[in-house]
Scaffold this motif. Sequence first.
Motif, PDB file in Angstrom:
ATOM      1  N   GLY A 114       0.721  -0.953   0.030  1.00  0.00           N
ATOM      2  CA  GLY A 114       0.223   0.098   0.240  1.00  0.00           C
ATOM      3  C   GLY A 114       0.701   1.088  -0.098  1.00  0.00           C
ATOM      4  O   GLY A 114       2.257   1.236  -0.424  1.00  0.00           O
ATOM      5  N   LYS A 131      -4.264   7.071   8.067  1.00  0.00           N
ATOM      6  CA  LYS A 131      -4.739   7.056   6.653  1.00  0.00           C
ATOM      7  C   LYS A 131      -4.131   5.647   6.235  1.00  0.00           C
ATOM      8  O   LYS A 131      -5.612   4.890   5.413  1.00  0.00           O
ATOM      9  CB  LYS A 131      -3.898   8.189   6.117  1.00  0.00           C
ATOM     10  CG  LYS A 131      -4.356   9.564   5.899  1.00  0.00           C
ATOM     11  CD  LYS A 131      -2.783  10.273   5.116  1.00  0.00           C
ATOM     12  CE  LYS A 131      -3.311  11.908   5.341  1.00  0.00           C
ATOM     13  NZ  LYS A 131      -2.467  11.963   4.371  1.00  0.00           N
ATOM     14  N   THR A 134      -7.893   3.493   7.273  1.00  0.00           N
ATOM     15  CA  THR A 134      -8.020   3.778   6.050  1.00  0.00           C
ATOM     16  C   THR A 134      -8.070   3.069   4.486  1.00  0.00           C
ATOM     17  O   THR A 134      -9.519   2.430   4.360  1.00  0.00           O
ATOM     18  CB  THR A 134      -8.233   5.121   5.590  1.00  0.00           C
ATOM     19  OG1 THR A 134      -8.658   6.011   6.722  1.00  0.00           O
ATOM     20  CG2 THR A 134      -9.736   5.976   4.564  1.00  0.00           C
ATOM     21  N   GLU A 135      -7.381   2.399   4.470  1.00  0.00           N
ATOM     22  CA  GLU A 135      -6.181   2.074   4.016  1.00  0.00           C
ATOM     23  C   GLU A 135      -7.012   0.528   3.846  1.00  0.00           C
ATOM     24  O   GLU A 135      -7.634  -0.202   3.007  1.00  0.00           O
ATOM     25  CB  GLU A 135      -5.148   2.276   3.496  1.00  0.00           C
ATOM     26  CG  GLU A 135      -4.886   1.256   2.582  1.00  0.00           C
ATOM     27  CD  GLU A 135      -2.985   1.517   1.806  1.00  0.00           C
ATOM     28  OE1 GLU A 135      -2.439   1.207   0.467  1.00  0.00           O
ATOM     29  OE2 GLU A 135      -3.096   2.871   2.159  1.00  0.00           O
ATOM     30  N   CYS A 136      -6.423   0.328   5.178  1.00  0.00           N
ATOM     31  CA  CYS A 136      -6.957  -1.028   5.263  1.00  0.00           C
ATOM     32  C   CYS A 136      -7.774  -1.377   5.803  1.00  0.00           C
ATOM     33  O   CYS A 136      -8.799  -2.553   5.598  1.00  0.00           O
ATOM     34  CB  CYS A 136      -6.823  -1.852   7.346  1.00  0.00           C
ATOM     35  SG  CYS A 136      -4.685  -1.464   7.300  1.00  0.00           S
TER      36      CYS A 136
END
Length: 237
Positions: A114, A131, A134-136
């Motif tokens: 990521g 952040k 949020t990606e996870c």
Amino acid sequence: MMLLYGIAAVTVLWFFLSNFAHANPASLAKLLKVIGGIVALGIAGLLAIRGRIDIALLIGSLGAWLLGWSRLAFPNLGRRAQPASGSTSRVRSRLIEMTLVHDTGEMDGSVLAGAFAGQQLGLLDEARLRKLLTECQVSDPDGVRLLEAYLDRRFPHWREDTQGVEQPRADAQPASGVMTPEEAYRILDLQPGATHDQIRQVHRSLMKKLHPDQGGSTYLAARVNQAKDILLSRHEG
């Protein structure tokens, strides 16, 4: 020579009898162990001189134990094997690998993929960790649980600052996917072939670190329990 040993024995006996009436049980037991240790070492020395090395070693070991030398000479004698110092558990998701240090209970980790790939969690500030969270949430539910556990320890009030609303704890949900034996060994930081006692001892030590009173994580505790069950079932199978 025998005369000297006789004089020494009489002296020790006199000292023992003269202090017997005033000694408390604990002091008396300690004194008896010291005397027994000295006598055992003396007998071992005589046997060694006469060539009876095998019996001398046995009696000498007993004398060393009575004198409290066993832990210096034989660190593992009479007690269970302890997990190696510096052992770490590793729990991996698609985006994150989290580590838990057994000795201290400290957590850290690294980002596997990521936008933050290759970075250590300890070097990311709260904003960048949010952040990453949020990606996870898009593609890595296990990573959400791991990162929330890490945030709970490093920034205890981070949930209160999330849009002013308390966020649900993802680590209370069951782990997704099937754990392989290789993962189980990595989580407990054990080598293949570990014994029942080693598995249970490491599991017990980790669960103390993961207890809620110690700032533990329900999700990590569930993974540790799952790893223990998998490894024990392999032995029973």
